[in-house]
Design an enzyme around this catalytic site. Structure first.
Site, PDB file in Angstrom:
ATOM      1  CG  ASP A 100      39.687  34.921  35.631  1.00  0.00           C
ATOM      2  OD1 ASP A 100      38.628  35.203  35.803  1.00  0.00           O
ATOM      3  OD2 ASP A 100      40.744  35.571  35.997  1.00  0.00           O
TER       4      ASP A 100
ATOM      5  CE  LYS B  95      38.255  33.840  39.221  1.00  0.00           C
ATOM      6  NZ  LYS B  95      37.043  34.280  38.333  1.00  0.00           N
TER       7      LYS B  95
HETATM    8  P1  NDP Z   1      42.610  36.345  29.059  1.00  0.00           P
HETATM    9  O1  NDP Z   1      43.701  35.773  29.791  1.00  0.00           O
HETATM   10  O2  NDP Z   1      41.912  35.700  28.002  1.00  0.00           O
HETATM   11  O3  NDP Z   1      42.712  37.874  28.657  1.00  0.00           O
HETATM   12  C1  NDP Z   1      42.977  38.826  29.422  1.00  0.00           C
HETATM   13  C2  NDP Z   1      43.530  40.154  28.729  1.00  0.00           C
HETATM   14  O4  NDP Z   1      43.684  41.063  29.654  1.00  0.00           O
HETATM   15  C3  NDP Z   1      44.625  39.803  27.861  1.00  0.00           C
HETATM   16  O5  NDP Z   1      44.758  40.514  26.635  1.00  0.00           O
HETATM   17  C4  NDP Z   1      45.704  40.422  28.909  1.00  0.00           C
HETATM   18  O6  NDP Z   1      47.022  40.993  28.329  1.00  0.00           O
HETATM   19  C5  NDP Z   1      44.998  41.484  29.526  1.00  0.00           C
HETATM   20  N1  NDP Z   1      45.569  41.591  30.958  1.00  0.00           N
HETATM   21  C6  NDP Z   1      45.688  40.868  32.037  1.00  0.00           C
HETATM   22  N2  NDP Z   1      46.212  41.546  33.149  1.00  0.00           N
HETATM   23  C7  NDP Z   1      46.242  42.865  32.515  1.00  0.00           C
HETATM   24  C8  NDP Z   1      46.976  43.586  33.304  1.00  0.00           C
HETATM   25  N3  NDP Z   1      47.445  43.592  34.587  1.00  0.00           N
HETATM   26  N4  NDP Z   1      47.116  45.052  32.668  1.00  0.00           N
HETATM   27  C9  NDP Z   1      46.799  45.183  31.361  1.00  0.00           C
HETATM   28  N5  NDP Z   1      46.139  44.168  30.706  1.00  0.00           N
HETATM   29  C10 NDP Z   1      45.981  43.000  31.190  1.00  0.00           C
HETATM   30  O7  NDP Z   1      41.341  36.500  30.027  1.00  0.00           O
HETATM   31  P2  NDP Z   1      39.956  36.658  29.932  1.00  0.00           P
HETATM   32  O8  NDP Z   1      39.272  37.417  28.777  1.00  0.00           O
HETATM   33  O9  NDP Z   1      39.212  35.291  30.355  1.00  0.00           O
HETATM   34  O10 NDP Z   1      39.662  37.619  31.555  1.00  0.00           O
HETATM   35  C11 NDP Z   1      39.487  39.106  31.185  1.00  0.00           C
HETATM   36  C12 NDP Z   1      38.510  39.406  32.694  1.00  0.00           C
HETATM   37  O11 NDP Z   1      37.285  39.053  32.427  1.00  0.00           O
HETATM   38  C13 NDP Z   1      39.312  39.055  34.149  1.00  0.00           C
HETATM   39  O12 NDP Z   1      38.998  40.299  35.046  1.00  0.00           O
HETATM   40  C14 NDP Z   1      38.499  38.111  34.214  1.00  0.00           C
HETATM   41  O13 NDP Z   1      38.444  37.699  35.782  1.00  0.00           O
HETATM   42  C15 NDP Z   1      37.097  38.458  33.748  1.00  0.00           C
HETATM   43  N6  NDP Z   1      36.026  37.334  33.491  1.00  0.00           N
HETATM   44  C16 NDP Z   1      36.357  36.338  32.651  1.00  0.00           C
HETATM   45  C17 NDP Z   1      35.389  35.153  32.528  1.00  0.00           C
HETATM   46  C18 NDP Z   1      35.598  34.232  31.422  1.00  0.00           C
HETATM   47  O14 NDP Z   1      34.595  33.639  31.291  1.00  0.00           O
HETATM   48  N7  NDP Z   1      36.922  34.241  30.958  1.00  0.00           N
HETATM   49  C19 NDP Z   1      34.302  35.408  33.111  1.00  0.00           C
HETATM   50  C20 NDP Z   1      33.880  36.475  33.852  1.00  0.00           C
HETATM   51  C21 NDP Z   1      34.963  37.628  34.320  1.00  0.00           C
HETATM   52  P3  NDP Z   1      48.118  39.885  28.177  1.00  0.00           P
HETATM   53  O15 NDP Z   1      48.163  38.896  27.202  1.00  0.00           O
HETATM   54  O16 NDP Z   1      49.258  41.218  28.187  1.00  0.00           O
HETATM   55  O17 NDP Z   1      48.442  39.392  29.829  1.00  0.00           O
END
Ligand code: NDP
Length: 449
Positions: free
Chosen positions: A162, A122
């Site tokens: 991510d 990662k």
């Molecule tokens: P994105 O950046 O597309 O979306 C992240 C979302 O979570 C946004 O709505 C963001 O809001 C919110 N967020 C991020 N940090 C915080 C925080 N500290 N408190 C509250 N809300 C938060 O990321 P992904 O959808 O790709 O990833 C989401 C999760 O899924 C993560 O844990 C990631 O590790 C996991 N994941 C992702 C994969 C992928 O294929 N993308 C695969 C497997 C797991 P804001 O816009 O305000 O930051």
């Protein structure tokens, strides 16, 4: 085992998320170690909790006003015994080495569960793309790749997206990699369709999450039809979790970002979801704008004085945390139980604290840990690597069918391992044990390296 955990904490006391991830796995695999003397003699736990390599580097970049900024870049290669390091890049202000190590550690077991040949890694940076122009993001990505390119490659380490790293960032990173290496290879996954991406990769984590939830429900003779669902986040994973829930006949009533959440009693339908995709992926706006667009929804900003998140207090059948780590604490878990939730499936990585997980398991909820439920993303990344190697593109239906089959097989693997080691129906124990056994057996086969 306690001594091993204590030593990890003493060595890097500030890496709390890493300690949390290690403790969960170590607790689950105790029955495996109890039965296997060789694992103990070979110090497999000590080896698996120490990264094979950690790369930390400076990323200087210039903003649109000519001001120079400096961020930190990270890439952790946790284990390469099953294949090249594989795992996403996270760009978020909160990123530090402890967070990247926890994510890399989780990734090792997740990738093992997919049955594809991928090790675990990662990376990322404390750079926050929010509020930056496309040009600023491009300059940052180019500078980041100017160091990272030395350490990655299609047979060495294959990063993906991510939090904060989507198709735009992958494009800029790939462009610089190609220029520096003078070769067009599948070194990153999550690429756009026109130049090496795989169909269904953007959808894969969210779709896989819901396929896994549907498998869990099927063990109780139930389906997603008519289920009221709470979803957190509004990024990639959340969007496609919602899309699949709707397709399978469920309803979704919440979405969030780091500023607050919306509650929509009438439900986020297909049209509203299309608006969220445009809002988040193109306009890069805030979820508060949803309530301005659809007045039937209520927006609640984050209240730092609260110790729990009111999103999880709404009445529902299923909950899908899809934002970030530790977003459900013990109090939230109590609210989920009181609100009638019977299934929690982690789209995000480690969104549930230890205390919360215990409450959910004690109340006999169906609980899917992220390393199983969100493995669909990396699984289709693995399929993207396979297509790149063959210079072929598989049709959408084929990739989706493979994804569904992989999620079904991960579900069965978890249940079988949990049963074999005395925790029937416990997906946390099952995922940790099954992922662990495959990795440590490969490690022992390959000698002390
Ligand atoms: P994105 O950046 O597309 O979306 C992240 C979302 O979570 C946004 O709505 C963001 O809001 C919110 N967020 C991020 N940090 C915080 C925080 N500290 N408190 C509250 N809300 C938060 O990321 P992904 O959808 O790709 O990833 C989401 C999760 O899924 C993560 O844990 C990631 O590790 C996991 N994941 C992702 C994969 C992928 O294929 N993308 C695969 C497997 C797991 P804001 O816009 O305000 O930051």
């Amino acid at each position: 085992m306690d001594a091993i955990i204590d030593r990890i904490k003493e060595k890097d006391p500030e890496q709390r998320e890493f300690h949390q991830a290690v403790e969960e796995v170590v607790k689950s695999v105790k029955p495996v170690l109890d039965r296997n003397l060789e694992y103990r003699q070979q110090s497999v736990l000590q080896r698996i909790t120490e990264p094979e390599r950690v790369i930390l580097f400076r990323v200087p970049w210039m903003d649109d006003e000519g001001q120079v900024h400096v961020n930190r870049g990270f890439r952790v290669g946790m284990s390469s015994v099953l294949g090249p390091y594989k795992g996403g890049l996270r760009f978020h202000a909160s990123v530090n080495l402890g967070i990247i190590k926890f994510l890399a550690f989780e990734q090792v077991f997740k990738n093992s569960l997919t049955t594809l040949a991928m090790g675990g890694g990662k990376g990322g940076s404390d750079f926050d793309p929010k509020g930056k122009s496309d040009n600023e993001v491009m300059r940052f990505c180019q500078s980041f790749m100017c160091e990272l390119f030395r350490h990655i490659g299609p047979n060495t380490d294959v990063p993906a997206g991510d939090i904060g790293v989507g198709a735009r960032e992958i494009g800029y990173l790939f462009g610089m990699y190609k220029k520096l290496k003078n070769e067009f290879t599948g070194v990153l996954t999550g690429k756009s369709l026109g130049w090496g991406g795989s169909l269904v990769r953007p959808e894969a984590t969210g779709y896989g999450n819901v396929y896994f939830a549907a498998e869990m429900l099927a063990t109780k003779g139930e389906t997603m039809t008519g289920k009221r669902c709470l979803v957190s986040g509004s990024g990639n994973v959340a969007q496609f979790t919602v899309e699949k829930i709707l397709e399978l006949g469920g309803t979704v009533h919440t979405l969030s970002d780091s500023s607050g959440y919306i509650y929509d009693e009438r439900g986020v339908d297909v049209e509203k979801l299309a608006y969220v995709k445009m809002l988040k992926n193109i306009r890069r706006g805030r979820i508060s704008e949803y309530a301005a667009m659809y007045p039937e929804a209520v927006y609640t900003p984050v209240n730092p004085a609260l110790t729990s998140n009111p999103l999880w207090a709404h009445r529902a059948d299923c909950a899908f945390p899809c934002a970030t780590q530790n977003e459900i604490n013990g109090e939230d878990a109590g609210h989920l139980v009181a609100g009638g939730v019977r299934l929690v499936s982690e789209g995000a990585n480690m969104p549930t604290t230890h205390g919360a997980m215990e409450i959910l398991l004690d109340n006999r909820l169906l609980f899917a840990p992220g390393k199983a439920a969100n493995a669909g993303g990396v699984a289709v990344s693995g399929l993207e690597m396979a297509q790149n190697s063959m210079r072929l593109s598989w049709p959408r239906a084929e990739v989706d069918a493979r994804l569904k089959q992989i999620m079904k097989s991960i579900h069965k693997t978890c249940l079988d391992a949990a049963e074999e080691y005395g925790s029937p129906g416990n997906y946390v124990a099952g995922a940790n044990i099954a992922g662990f056994v495959k990795v440590v057996n490969a490690m022992l086969d390959q000698g002390l390296v």
